[in-house]
Scaffold this motif. Sequence first.
Motif, PDB file in Angstrom:
ATOM      1  N   ARG A  97      -2.903  -8.536  -2.198  1.00 30.41           N
ATOM      2  CA  ARG A  97      -3.428  -7.976  -1.626  1.00 30.41           C
ATOM      3  C   ARG A  97      -4.392  -8.292  -0.509  1.00 30.41           C
ATOM      4  NH1 ARG A  97      -1.501  -3.434  -4.525  1.00 30.41           N
ATOM      5  NH2 ARG A  97      -3.940  -2.907  -5.391  1.00 30.41           N
TER       6      ARG A  97
ATOM      7  N   ASN B 277      -3.284 -11.486   0.712  1.00 27.37           N
ATOM      8  CA  ASN B 277      -1.571 -11.332   1.436  1.00 27.37           C
ATOM      9  C   ASN B 277      -1.108 -12.454   1.081  1.00 27.37           C
ATOM     10  OD1 ASN B 277      -0.352  -9.776   3.360  1.00 27.37           O
ATOM     11  ND2 ASN B 277       0.280 -11.355   4.756  1.00 27.37           N
TER      12      ASN B 277
ATOM     13  N   ARG C 179       0.659  -0.923  -0.388  1.00 23.11           N
ATOM     14  CA  ARG C 179       0.009   0.312  -0.025  1.00 23.11           C
ATOM     15  C   ARG C 179       0.765   1.060   0.111  1.00 23.11           C
ATOM     16  NH1 ARG C 179      -4.948  -1.354   0.577  1.00 23.11           N
ATOM     17  NH2 ARG C 179      -5.832  -2.913   1.738  1.00 23.11           N
TER      18      ARG C 179
ATOM     19  N   THR D 249       2.946  -9.457   0.460  1.00 20.02           N
ATOM     20  CA  THR D 249       2.728  -9.483  -0.785  1.00 20.02           C
ATOM     21  C   THR D 249       4.312  -9.293  -1.883  1.00 20.02           C
ATOM     22  OG1 THR D 249       2.589  -7.442  -1.306  1.00 20.02           O
ATOM     23  CG2 THR D 249       0.842  -8.581  -0.357  1.00 20.02           C
TER      24      THR D 249
END
Length: 490
Positions: A333, A336, A2, A54
């Motif tokens: 995401r 994960n 992110r 990730t």
Amino acid sequence: MRRVQRFLRILPLTASFPLLACGSTDEPAALPDAPRCEIALPAPPDERLAPDGTVLRDALGRIVFLRGVNAGGRSKFAPFVPFDFASTEAGFQESLDRYLDRAAAWGVSALRVPFVWAAVEPTPGTDDEIFLARYDALLDGAWKRRIWTIVDFHQDIYSDVYCGDGFPGWTLPFPTPEPHHDCPDWFVRYSQDEDVKAAFDKFWTDEHGARTAFRALWERIAARHATRPGVLGYEPINEPHQGTADLKTWEQTVLTPFYTEMAALLRAKDPTALVFFDATGTDAIGASTYLDKPEGEGLVFAPHWYDSIALFGGTPAPSNAATYLSKWADKGREWNMPVLIGESGVPRHLETAGEYVTAVYDAMDDNALHFTYWEYSDSKETWNAEDLSLIDDEGQEATAITSVVARPYPRAVAGEAPSFRYDAAARRFALAYDAPTENGVTEIIVPERNYPAGYRVELSNGCVDATHPGVLLVRPSAGATRVELSVHPR
């Protein structure tokens, strides 16, 4: 991840950083020319990679980005290798070296290497050691060139007896036609051929033992390659199909548990292997799936994405790549885990192929996705008249596409929160990352063909070594907390 996305969103507004928004013609802010120093090529104690959320990390803790190709459509039919060769051992080796040298010159770091079960075990209980030795040689030759490999069981419409590839005819309990690969519309058979659908139904239920034999096949394959240098792991099945089942129900109640089962089987034979699991061919068009997250260790989500407009001869909008590939990144995401786009590509005759593939690679970079382009074969004969190879039937490159495939990217970053961009028109590459507490070495792939007159490097701090062919090494200054660099043609 992110943090990377937030950085990319504000990037065009950041005047002090040298990265460019894709397609920008503005000059980047200048950094000092990078001092040169001598840096040894890093040698991790183990060539395997491991998921960390990730991202994928190597044994030195660096964040790795895989950029590669599939080897290739020609592997789907006899003699099941991705290139033509003279029918001698020396002829095979000469063609193999030429094939891999060209891939290495593009700067790829990974090969997704298809095999079909029909090649491995043409008759039940007897493996073809000639084919397996050739497959081994391809894997070994790739790693000699620092190219990782992914062992991929490949199937399309179940078997070559239906004009596809994959499962041997002996897994079917009923009479089958002769194998062939002359069906340009092969993909419609998923929905229109009742025999194809029945074959998948019987496989998933193991009604006649094909799934049991499939498990035994993978136990042998994983055991064979468990200690083979450069092999990252295994992909249990390419673009699985539901047969006659409802897609959503089947993905959730059959395919998801299948991947959990296969991950356990493969990791039992090869405990540090990655397990790449694919979505369906239907999922590849819309970049969405009903799959749930499988259970297990070492999992990498490995879906495909194809623009249906391009596949059917139209002119796709380059913006589609950003839209759809971000959806697969979002799934990574959510779960994960790392995401490798195992296939994406366009017919090489497409007039806008270069522009379109550039947009695909830009989207891969912006979303921190791993990628293996479909596909790279060097052969006069094609599978089902497809023209997706980077090489035409005369052995010439589709330069509009290969000039995009051969582009700079960070192979391994010794730091955190990396973000990078490549301006293809200006041939400017830029990378930024948070520096480690220890002065680790970052590797950047810089294909020499992109810079025939050489290149210069600007760097916020530290020094670089450009003496290793096709690789730029970067070492930050002691105490540095942030590294920013850019590569420019001379």
